[in-house]
Enzyme design. Structure first.
Site, PDB file in Angstrom:
ATOM      1  N   HIS A 198      47.238  45.215  21.913  1.00 43.65           N
ATOM      2  CA  HIS A 198      47.324  44.234  22.109  1.00 43.65           C
ATOM      3  C   HIS A 198      48.744  44.018  23.189  1.00 43.65           C
ATOM      4  CE1 HIS A 198      46.639  43.495  17.917  1.00 43.65           C
ATOM      5  NE2 HIS A 198      45.254  43.170  18.782  1.00 43.65           N
ATOM      6  N   ARG A 305      35.256  37.806  35.646  1.00 44.56           N
ATOM      7  CA  ARG A 305      35.184  38.493  34.157  1.00 44.56           C
ATOM      8  C   ARG A 305      34.758  37.360  33.288  1.00 44.56           C
ATOM      9  NH1 ARG A 305      38.389  42.523  36.638  1.00 44.56           N
ATOM     10  NH2 ARG A 305      36.643  44.198  37.740  1.00 44.56           N
ATOM     11  N   ARG A 345      31.389  35.317  37.366  1.00 39.89           N
ATOM     12  CA  ARG A 345      30.042  35.881  37.386  1.00 39.89           C
ATOM     13  C   ARG A 345      29.549  36.028  35.811  1.00 39.89           C
ATOM     14  NH1 ARG A 345      31.449  42.088  37.243  1.00 39.89           N
ATOM     15  NH2 ARG A 345      32.364  41.821  35.460  1.00 39.89           N
ATOM     16  N   GLU A 443      26.179  46.268  44.612  1.00 39.39           N
ATOM     17  CA  GLU A 443      26.904  47.189  43.382  1.00 39.39           C
ATOM     18  C   GLU A 443      25.899  48.547  43.218  1.00 39.39           C
ATOM     19  OE1 GLU A 443      29.180  46.182  39.708  1.00 39.39           O
ATOM     20  OE2 GLU A 443      26.875  44.701  39.253  1.00 39.39           O
ATOM     21  N   ASN A 466      33.637  49.707  42.261  1.00 32.62           N
ATOM     22  CA  ASN A 466      33.446  50.491  41.073  1.00 32.62           C
ATOM     23  C   ASN A 466      32.409  50.605  40.621  1.00 32.62           C
ATOM     24  OD1 ASN A 466      36.541  49.286  41.300  1.00 32.62           O
ATOM     25  ND2 ASN A 466      36.105  48.165  39.572  1.00 32.62           N
ATOM     26  N   ARG A 477      32.375  56.424  35.718  1.00 36.66           N
ATOM     27  CA  ARG A 477      33.723  55.536  35.672  1.00 36.66           C
ATOM     28  C   ARG A 477      34.549  55.064  34.852  1.00 36.66           C
ATOM     29  NH1 ARG A 477      32.421  49.145  37.128  1.00 36.66           N
ATOM     30  NH2 ARG A 477      33.770  48.611  35.708  1.00 36.66           N
ATOM     31  N   CYS A 514      35.053  42.903  45.335  1.00 34.10           N
ATOM     32  CA  CYS A 514      35.757  42.250  44.397  1.00 34.10           C
ATOM     33  C   CYS A 514      35.826  44.215  43.225  1.00 34.10           C
ATOM     34  CB  CYS A 514      35.525  41.634  43.763  1.00 34.10           C
ATOM     35  SG  CYS A 514      33.822  41.650  42.908  1.00 34.10           S
TER      36      CYS A 514
HETATM   37  C1  PEP Z   1      32.845  46.394  39.878  1.00 32.10           C
HETATM   38  O1  PEP Z   1      32.005  47.128  39.275  1.00 32.10           O
HETATM   39  O2  PEP Z   1      33.632  47.252  41.433  1.00 32.10           O
HETATM   40  C2  PEP Z   1      33.156  44.937  39.724  1.00 32.10           C
HETATM   41  C3  PEP Z   1      34.128  44.518  40.297  1.00 32.10           C
HETATM   42  O3  PEP Z   1      32.858  45.075  38.627  1.00 32.10           O
HETATM   43  P1  PEP Z   1      33.291  45.671  36.856  1.00 32.10           P
HETATM   44  O4  PEP Z   1      34.755  46.418  37.441  1.00 32.10           O
HETATM   45  O5  PEP Z   1      33.837  44.484  35.707  1.00 32.10           O
HETATM   46  O6  PEP Z   1      31.939  46.185  36.566  1.00 32.10           O
HETATM   47 MG    MG Z   2      30.633  46.189  38.427  1.00 30.51          MG
END
Ligand code: PEP
Ligand code: MG
Length: 588
Positions: A198, A305, A345, A443, A466, A477, A514
Site C-alpha cells: 500500500h 492496462r 487494452r 510483443e 517489455n 522479465r 507503449c
Molecule cells: C509490454 O509488454 O511492453 C507492455 C506494455 O505490456 P505489459 O508491460 O503490461 O505486459
Molecule cells: Mg506486454
C-alpha cells in the site's frame, strides 16, 4: 548521534528531508493473561465489540474519502473490511478465548501470528504482501481493545514541523495513509512492503518520496531523528552530518526547480528543433490516473492496462467486474481525458499478472494461456469487456488494443467478437462509436516478423517492448536471476524494432511504443531517429522525455542511428548512443 545509512526498495521518486515520526505497532505492547472461567463470555464480548467498532471506523473513513483520493485507497479499505469479517479473524480468536482462556488481545495476536505464518509460505509476492493487511486490521482492533487513540497527529496541528516529518513504521495501513495525506508528511519509510504494498502504491500516486522493505528501520530510527530519503536510490540517511544535509538540500532545491521548469512545458507540443512532432501519451492502470496524465501534458492514453480492474479483487470473492462496473471505469477514464484519445487494452492476464492463485501451478505461464489467448478461451468474459469498452466510446475517443497477438486466426476471432458485441449493443439501442479503431500489441517476435499479417486487418499497432524483449531474449522479465540479461539495446531487439517501424511506415498504419523503452530517456533520440512518432509512458516520465525531444534535431540523428543499426557490437552501440546523447547538450 552517529550517522548511518539504510538501504531499501525505492518505490517513488525524489528527495525528502525531515524528522522521524515513529509509528509503533500496537501489537508490540499486548498484554498476556488468562481469564477466569466465569469471565470468558465477557472477554468474548469485549473482542466482538472491538471488532464491531473497527467496522464502524472503517466505514467512517470510507465515507470521508475526499473526491480526489487515489482510487486504490477505497479498494484497500474494502479489503480490510472483508478481512475483519472473515471468520479466521473475527471468530477463530473467540474460540481461542473460550478454549484457552487467553485475554482478547492475546487470542487475536495468536490467531494473526498463525495466519501470518501461513502467508509466509505463499510464493506469490503480491499475495504474500497481503499478510500486512491482516496485521494492520489486527492492530486496529488492538488499539480499540487497549483504548489507545490513533498515533496520527490531527491535521489541525499542521505547522512547519509536521509538514517536515517522515513517517517511519513497520508498515502503514491504507486508512492511516489517508489521514497522513491531510497531515502532509514529507516522506515514508517502512520495514515491510515491496513494489505492490500500500505504502508503495499510494506514495507513488501522491508523488511523495518513499522507501519500503527496510528490514528493521523502525527499530533503528528514533523519534525526531533527522532523515534524508533518497527515494531514487532507495536509501535513507539517518542523522546526516550537516555537510551531507546541505548537499541534499541543494539537490532537493535543484530537483524542485527542474520539476517546476518542466511543468511549464505542459502545453508545449513535443517537436524537434527541425519540426518533427512526437505524440507523447500516458500509460495508466486505473481510471483515476487520467488526472495526473493530463497534468503531465499527455496527448492521450496510449495504454490503459485494464487487467488492474480484474486483479486485486477480494470483493465478492474473486468475482470478475461486471459490464456495468467496467463501463463506469472506462467512461471515467475517457471523461477524465477530456476529449483526448484513450487506448484501452483488453484483459492481459497471465504470467506475472495472474488472475487467480491457481495460475501459479502453470508450468510456464509466460508461454501459456495468457492475454488474448485467455480471452478467446473465455469468450463470455471477453464479450463483457468489449461491450463495456464500446459503451464507453460513446463518451469520447476510445481505441481497443489487443495484447499478445501472434496468429491470423486470433485477429479473425477477435474481430468477430467485436462485431458481435456491436450487434448486441445496436439491438439493445446502446450507443457506441461504430468506427472504433482496433489495434494489436506487437510483443511477440513472431508478430514483429509477420507484421503484414496485421497491417491489413487492423487500424493501429503498439509495441510492447517489455514482452518483446522477454520473448526475444528468452528471459523471464520478472526473474531477478536473469535481470542482467534483459537488454533493450541487444542487436536482435533493435533489428526487430527496425523491421516493425519500416513495415508499418510502408503500410501507412499508425504505430506507437507503449513498453518501458518509450519512457527511457537514454533511448529517446534513438527511437525518434529510427522513425517512431508516438511514445506512451508513465505520466511522471513524460516531461523529461518531452524536454529531450525539444532539444533534438532529427536530421543530426541519422548517422548515429545508421551506425547503431548496422552494429552487432554492444560496445559500439553503447558508445554511439552516448554520442547521440551528447548531441542534445550542444543544443538549447
Ligand atoms: C509490454 O509488454 O511492453 C507492455 C506494455 O505490456 P505489459 O508491460 O503490461 O505486459
Ligand atoms: Mg506486454
Amino acid at each position: 548521534m552517529a550517522s548511518f545509512t539504510l538501504q531499501g526498495i525505492p518505490v517513488s521518486r525524489g528527495i525528502a528531508i525531515g524528522r522521524a515520526h515513529l509509528l509503533r505497532p500496537a501489537a508490540l505492547d499486548v498484554k498476556h493473561y488468562l481469564v477466569a472461567q466465569e469471565l470468558v463470555e465477557a472477554e468474548v464480548l469485549r473482542l466482538q465489540n472491538a471488532i464491531a467498532q473497527v467496522h464502524v471506523e472503517l466505514q467512517a473513513i470510507w465515507a470521508d474519502l475526499p473526491q480526489d483520493a487515489p482510487t486504490e485507497l477505497g479498494a484497500f479499505l474494502d479489503v480490510h473490511a472483508l478481512i475483519l469479517s472473515d471468520p479466521m479473524v473475527s471468530e477463530a480468536p473467540l474460540d481461542i478465548i473460550r478454549t484457552r482462556h487467553y485475554n482478547a488481545e492475546w487470542a487475536l495476536v495468536t490467531q494473526v501470528d498463525e495466519l501470518s505464518a501461513q502467508f509466509d509460505e505463499i510464493e506469490d509476492d503480491y499475495l504474500r504482501e497481503r499478510k500486512a493487511d491482516i496485521q494492520q486490521v489486527a492492530e486496529r482492533v488492538l488499539k480499540v481493545l487497549t483504548g489507545s487513540s490513533s498515533q496520527v497527529p490531527s491535521s489541525d496541528g499542521i505547522d512547519e514541523r509536521t509538514a517536515n516529518m517522515v513517517v517511519v513504521a513497520r508498515d502503514i495501513s491504507p486508512a492511516d495513509m489517508m489521514q497522513f495525506r491531510d497531515v502532509a508528511f514529507t516522506g515514508f519509510v517502512t520495514d515491510e512492503g515491496g513494489q505492490n504494498s500500500h505504502t508503495a502504491i499510494v506514495s507513488r500516486s501522491l508523488g511523495i518520496p518513499a522507501v519500503v522493505g527496510m528490514g528493521n528501520a523502525s527499530q533503528l530510527i528514533e523519534q525526531d531523528d533527522w532523515l534524508i530519503i533518497d527515494s531514487d536510490a532507495g536509501v535513507v540517511i539517518v542523522a546526516p552530518p550537516t555537510m551531507v544535509l546541505e548537499q541534499y538540500r541543494e539537490r532537493q532545491a535543484l530537483l524542485l526547480k527542474q520539476r517546476k521548469k518542466l511543468s511549464k512545458l505542459k502545453k508545449t507540443p513535443a517537436i524537434t528543433q527541425d519540426g518533427v512532432e512526437i505524440t507523447l501519451l500516458a500509460n495508466i492502470e486505473l481510471p483515476g490516473d487520467a488526472t495526473p496524465a493530463l497534468e503531465a501534458g499527455a496527448s492521450g492514453v496510449g495504454l490503459f492496462r485494464s487487467e488492474f480492474l480484474f486483479m486485486e479483487r477480494s470483493g465478492e470473492q474473486h468475482q470478475l467486474p461486471s459490464e456495468e462496473e467496467q463501463f463506469d471505469a472506462y467512461r471515467k477514464a475517457v471523461l477524465g481525458m477530456k476529449g483526448r484519445p484513450v487506448t484501452i487494452r483488453t484483459l492481459d492476464v497471465g504470467a506475472d499478472k495472474p488472475l487467480e492463485a491457481a495460475e501459479h501451478n502453470i508450468l510456464n505461464p509466460a508461454l501459456g494461456l495468457r492475454a488474448i489467448r485467455y480471452c478467446l478461451a473465455e469468450p463470455q468474459l471477453f464479450l463483457t469487456q468489449l461491450r463495456a469498452i464500446l459503451r464507453a466510446s460513446a463518451f469520447g475517443p476510445v481505441k481497443i488494443l489487443i495484447p499478445m497477438m501472434a496468429h491470423g486466426f486470433e485477429i479473425e476471432q477477435t474481430l468477430q467478437l467485436i462485431a458481435q458485441a456491436k450487434k448486441e449493443l445496436t439491438a439493445e439501442k446502446k450507443e457506441f462509436d461504430a468506427d472504433i479503431p482496433i489495434g494489436a500489441m506487437i510483443e511477440i517476435p513472431a508478430a514483429a516478423l509477420a507484421l503484414p499479417m496485421f497491417v491489413k486487418k487492423l487500424d493501429f499497432l503498439s509495441i510492447g517492448t517489455n514482452d518483446l524483449i522477454q520473448y526475444t531474449l528468452a528471459i523471464d522479465r520478472a526473474d531477478h536471476e536473469v535481470a542482467h540479461l534483459y537488454d533493450d539495446l541487444h542487436p536482435a531487439i533493435l533489428q526487430l524494432l527496425q523491421i516493425i517501424v519500416s513495415t508499418a511506415e510502408k503500410a501507412g498504419i499508425p504505430l506507437s511504443i507503449c513498453g518501458g523503452m518509450a519512457g527511457d530517456l537514454r533511448l529517446t533520440r534513438l527511437l525518434v531517429g529510427m522513425g517512431f512518432r508516438e511514445l506512451s509512458m508513465p505520466a511522471a516520465l513524460l516531461p523529461e522525455i518531452k524536454q529531450a525531444i525539444l532539444n533534438t534535431r532529427f536530421d543530426t540523428l541519422q548517422p548515429y542511428v545508421k551506425k547503431i543499426l548496422r552494429s552487432y557490437d554492444s560496445v559500439v552501440i553503447q558508445e554511439t548512443l552516448g554520442n547521440m546523447e551528447a548531441l542534445g547538450k550542444t543544443l538549447h
